[in-house]
Every structure is written in structure tokens, then in C-alpha cells.
Design an enzyme around this catalytic site. Sequence first.
Site, mmCIF file in Angstrom:
data_model
loop_
_atom_site.group_PDB
_atom_site.id
_atom_site.type_symbol
_atom_site.label_atom_id
_atom_site.label_comp_id
_atom_site.label_asym_id
_atom_site.label_seq_id
_atom_site.Cartn_x
_atom_site.Cartn_y
_atom_site.Cartn_z
ATOM 1 N N HIS A 207 39.833 46.489 36.971
ATOM 2 C CA HIS A 207 39.141 47.752 37.273
ATOM 3 C C HIS A 207 39.931 48.979 36.833
ATOM 4 O O HIS A 207 39.382 50.075 36.759
ATOM 5 C CB HIS A 207 38.786 47.839 38.768
ATOM 6 C CG HIS A 207 39.910 48.182 39.680
ATOM 7 N ND1 HIS A 207 40.648 47.236 40.358
ATOM 8 C CD2 HIS A 207 40.438 49.369 40.052
ATOM 9 C CE1 HIS A 207 41.556 47.825 41.096
ATOM 10 N NE2 HIS A 207 41.459 49.133 40.934
ATOM 11 N N ASP B 228 39.791 40.271 38.987
ATOM 12 C CA ASP B 228 40.302 41.626 38.785
ATOM 13 C C ASP B 228 41.650 41.618 38.071
ATOM 14 O O ASP B 228 42.599 42.280 38.509
ATOM 15 C CB ASP B 228 40.392 42.370 40.117
ATOM 16 C CG ASP B 228 40.419 43.884 39.916
ATOM 17 O OD1 ASP B 228 39.953 44.338 38.861
ATOM 18 O OD2 ASP B 228 40.912 44.590 40.802
ATOM 19 N N GLY C 45 46.115 54.365 42.788
ATOM 20 C CA GLY C 45 47.164 54.416 41.768
ATOM 21 C C GLY C 45 48.080 53.218 41.815
ATOM 22 O O GLY C 45 48.746 52.900 40.832
ATOM 23 N N ASN C 46 48.141 52.530 42.965
ATOM 24 C CA ASN C 46 48.922 51.296 43.067
ATOM 25 C C ASN C 46 48.215 50.128 42.389
ATOM 26 O O ASN C 46 48.826 49.077 42.157
ATOM 27 C CB ASN C 46 49.163 50.918 44.533
ATOM 28 C CG ASN C 46 50.392 51.577 45.120
ATOM 29 O OD1 ASN C 46 50.276 52.427 45.994
ATOM 30 N ND2 ASN C 46 51.564 51.218 44.628
ATOM 31 N N SER C 47 46.937 50.272 42.099
ATOM 32 C CA SER C 47 46.168 49.179 41.490
ATOM 33 C C SER C 47 46.866 48.641 40.247
ATOM 34 O O SER C 47 47.235 49.397 39.351
ATOM 35 C CB SER C 47 44.782 49.674 41.096
ATOM 36 O OG SER C 47 44.012 49.994 42.207
ATOM 37 N N LEU D 274 33.488 22.394 41.034
ATOM 38 C CA LEU D 274 33.302 21.203 41.864
ATOM 39 C C LEU D 274 31.828 20.902 42.062
ATOM 40 O O LEU D 274 31.414 19.757 42.003
ATOM 41 C CB LEU D 274 33.986 21.378 43.219
ATOM 42 C CG LEU D 274 33.842 20.230 44.212
ATOM 43 C CD1 LEU D 274 34.443 18.937 43.649
ATOM 44 C CD2 LEU D 274 34.505 20.587 45.545
ATOM 45 N N GLY D 275 31.030 21.946 42.316
ATOM 46 C CA GLY D 275 29.595 21.732 42.471
ATOM 47 C C GLY D 275 29.134 21.627 43.902
ATOM 48 O O GLY D 275 28.199 20.869 44.198
ATOM 49 N N VAL D 276 29.777 22.369 44.803
ATOM 50 C CA VAL D 276 29.330 22.390 46.193
ATOM 51 C C VAL D 276 29.184 23.841 46.651
ATOM 52 O O VAL D 276 29.790 24.740 46.083
ATOM 53 C CB VAL D 276 30.319 21.667 47.143
ATOM 54 C CG1 VAL D 276 30.502 20.224 46.728
ATOM 55 C CG2 VAL D 276 31.645 22.398 47.211
#
Length: 523
Positions: free
Chosen positions: A146, A176, A252-254, A309-311
Site C-alpha cells: 500500500h 501487503d 509513515g511507519n508502513s 488446501l480446499g476447505v
Amino acid sequence: MVIKNRMKVLGFAMLVVAALVGVGGVGVLFFAPERVDDIQRSVTAMGSEYTLPKTPSLVDHGPEETRVLTTFSKVFVNIAKQTRPALVYIRTRRTVAASRQRLPFPEDFFFPFQQPGSGRERDVQEGAGSGFLVDLDKGYVITNNHVVDSSEDIRVKTFDDREFKARLVGREASVDVAVLQLTDFNGRGLAQVGFGDSNNVEVGDWVVALGAPFSLPQTLTMGVISAVGRGNVVGNGALEDFIQTDAAINPGNSGGPLLNLEGQVVGVNTAIASNTGSSAGIGFAVPSNMVRLAAEMLINEGRVTRGFLGVEGRDFKELPDEVLANLKVDTTNSGTLIINIVKESPAEKAGLRTYDVIATLGGVPVTSFAQLRAKLAFTKPGTAIELGIVREGKPLTVTVTIGAFDDGRLRAGREGNDSENESDGNGVLEAFGILAAPLNPALREELGVRATKGAILTDVDEESEAALAGLRRGDVIVEINRAAVTGPSDVKNALEKAQQAGRDVLFLVERGGRDQLILYRQR
């Protein structure tokens, strides 16, 4: 003779100084006579013998305690010295549609840096964030998706205030994470950081967050791990297995690193929970294991291939106690309940069933479906992994080979079948909002239904209790409250009994080739 000459020079110098002082003094008297008293007071103060008293420390920890605390403090000093040269400050620019109105609150859960609109049709939007160097030879930087999403120009400033243009290597929105590469880069005087094992992070561990909060580069904050495996934070399809920390994280820490006491990256700072947009002591970081795998895939393949996995599961807290008791689920243990299985998926091939509880994944306890989903997504396809499950109250171990995630197949599996069928017109079913028909061999073949018995829903009133519960036209009701359904009459009888007893109703339906649990709560 030499002494006499020196004395003459010294005397001449003193006369010059005296003359200059005299001229200066006259100047002062002429231009600012009121300052004479101030000068005299200053000279008096400078010549005073008074000094502030030396006061001993009022706090006495004792030499041993002071030594321990000083040593502990030096740990953070050393982390700062050795890792901050790997921290970078990121600025981005992109062209956007002009904003007509400045909203008084952030539009983005993460960290918005939106500038007010200018009234033109197009505006230039600037953003800022953090990142960290992971390869000085290649110039690779890791940050948040982002931070750089849709950016047309990315600039990176390093620890020594050099600025480089960066190209986007790849990004993955679901976790992200983004990877940048600096152009014309020289890593002299800088550092790179490595990854720690986020599976070893425990609540209470000390951590350090680096970044550029409020565009203040090279900022360090510290705290502890507050929680691990945190889900249901962001939503919107994100793979959530966040590390929660009380280290101050602000806009800003992102993209900045979350470090352990060994200076290893255990997470990437991503989001905060706050009513003000500033730190409230609840910050979230993407675990380093997910970040590392995503970054390597982006560099090597240009995209992230997710495990499958499909669950689909539901956490215990989402189900009433009566249903859990009926399913023989011990809620004192960890795990998530399987509510449906995708047709021909790795889960189906491994023999997993609806109502199974997945308790562990590779020996690690499963705390929620969100955590399970995130860990499976970053398990390399083709990997064989052990699942600890509980079936009818009995523990079992199942080995499953993880497949590759196919979003198209999953969407197709979620679509119900819209074919019309005959209805029995039963009054109880109509009151509930459904019309149902017996499942016969012709319908099974036509619709591709796996179930051999059941009742197919030929219509569901969009404003009915059934629709509110999640039933759809084309669903095949296979079981109700763990009892087999052979036709519409079984559905009618089960609904009547549940209504009389005031019980919730748990439907097992087949939809699009897979099983799904649907809970209807009595009002």
C-alpha cells in the site's frame, strides 16, 4: 635585547586593544547608553563565584541493578547503530482524479497520505512510507504494497541522505508486501538486514520498530509482542496472521521492519487500530516468514503462487454451544471447524470431511481459520504437511499435499446451480422461504451432484429467513442437525421440530460440487 623588543611589541599590542575597547565603549555609549547597566551586570555575573550545587542522585538502584539496566539499554543502542543504516525512507507520486472535497477522516485503513484536491481534473498525489534493504549487491528493498500501489514515481532516501530512483519488482496485495530495486545503487556505508523465524515469536518478546512516522526518517520505537496470529483485522480478502505489538507505529511507519533483540526482521509494520489515526499502542506487522516467501516469489517469478488446501472453516466462537456439543467439539482445544470442502481439492483427496476440526498444521496449533488460511497460502505447492484433526471427538493425523491456488476454480465452486426443478409446494417450507424437490438420479446427472440423497432447493425467497441464513436456489440439503435428508418431507419435519424446540438449525448442503455448513439461528 630580544626581551626589550618583545616588551615593546607587547606594549604596542596592549595599546591597540585598549584603543579598540575604547572605541567600542564610545560606540556603545553613543548608540545605546541604556545597555551600559546590562553589560555591567553581565560582567559581574561572569565574575561571580556562585555555582549550582552538586546534588547526588535521589534514586539509588544499587550498583548491580544499575549495571543490568544500563546493559539492557545498550541492547537497543546497538540495534539502532547496526540496523538503521538498512532503513530507507520512501516517497511516491501518482496522478489521480482531482478530489472535490477533503474528507475529515482517513479513507484507507492503512496509512493514507492523500493531499487535498486542487479543483483540477487531475491531481498529483504524494505518499510516504518506509522500507528496508535486504540485499546491498542487488539493491533490493522490501516495503508494503500500500506504500507503492499505483505509484508512477518512487524515490528512496537512504541512511546517509542519498536518494535513488526505484523500480517496482513486484507486489502482492493479499499480504501487503512489495519489492523494489534501486537503480544506479551503491551500498557503501549502508547495511542490509536478515529475516528471523516469525514462528518463534512469543507474546512478551521485546521488539523494535523502525520507520519514518509523520515523515520523520530514522525513527526507532520499542515495545513488546502483544499477540500473535491476529486475524479479522483488515478484511477485504487479506491473508491475516498478524503480529500485534505495542511499539509505537504511526503513519509513515508502513513498510518498516519490526526487529527482535538480535536485529532480525520478524515482521513488516503494516497497520494500526486507532480512532485518531495515530498510535494507540495497537500495531500490526506481517510475519517475516510470509514476507520472505512472498519477496522471493516476486523476485524469482514476478508473482506469488499461493498454497491451496480446499476447505472453508468457521471458528468455534461463531457457532452456538448446542451445535458444538452436537458435533462433539471440545472448545477448550484450539482449531477451526470445516464447513465445506472444494470438489477434487487436496482436502478431498486426503479424505478430510465436513465437520472435521483442524487442530494443528505441521504440529503448530491452529487458532483460527484466518490463521490457517494465511499459513496454507504460504506453504509451497507440492509440500506434504500433516494436519491434526478431530473427527467425532477422536484425534486423527492426516497427511495432505498442498496444491496451487486457482482463484477461477474457487469462484466457480462457489457458484450455485440455477436450474429450475419441481417443488412440492409444502406450506412449512414456503413459510421458511424455500421450495424443494426430491433429488433423483436424473437431477443428479443433469446437475452433477455428488450426493445420492437429499432435497434440492428450486427456489429461495430473497427476503426470507432461508435467504438470510445463506441458503440459495440450487443447494442440495443433505443433512439437518446431523440427520440425513432423503427429501422435502425430512426438511419440513426437521424445521417443525426445531421451531417447536426453539433450536438453531444446522444445514449441510452441497453447492457447486462441495459441502457447506449453513447455520440458521431461531429468533
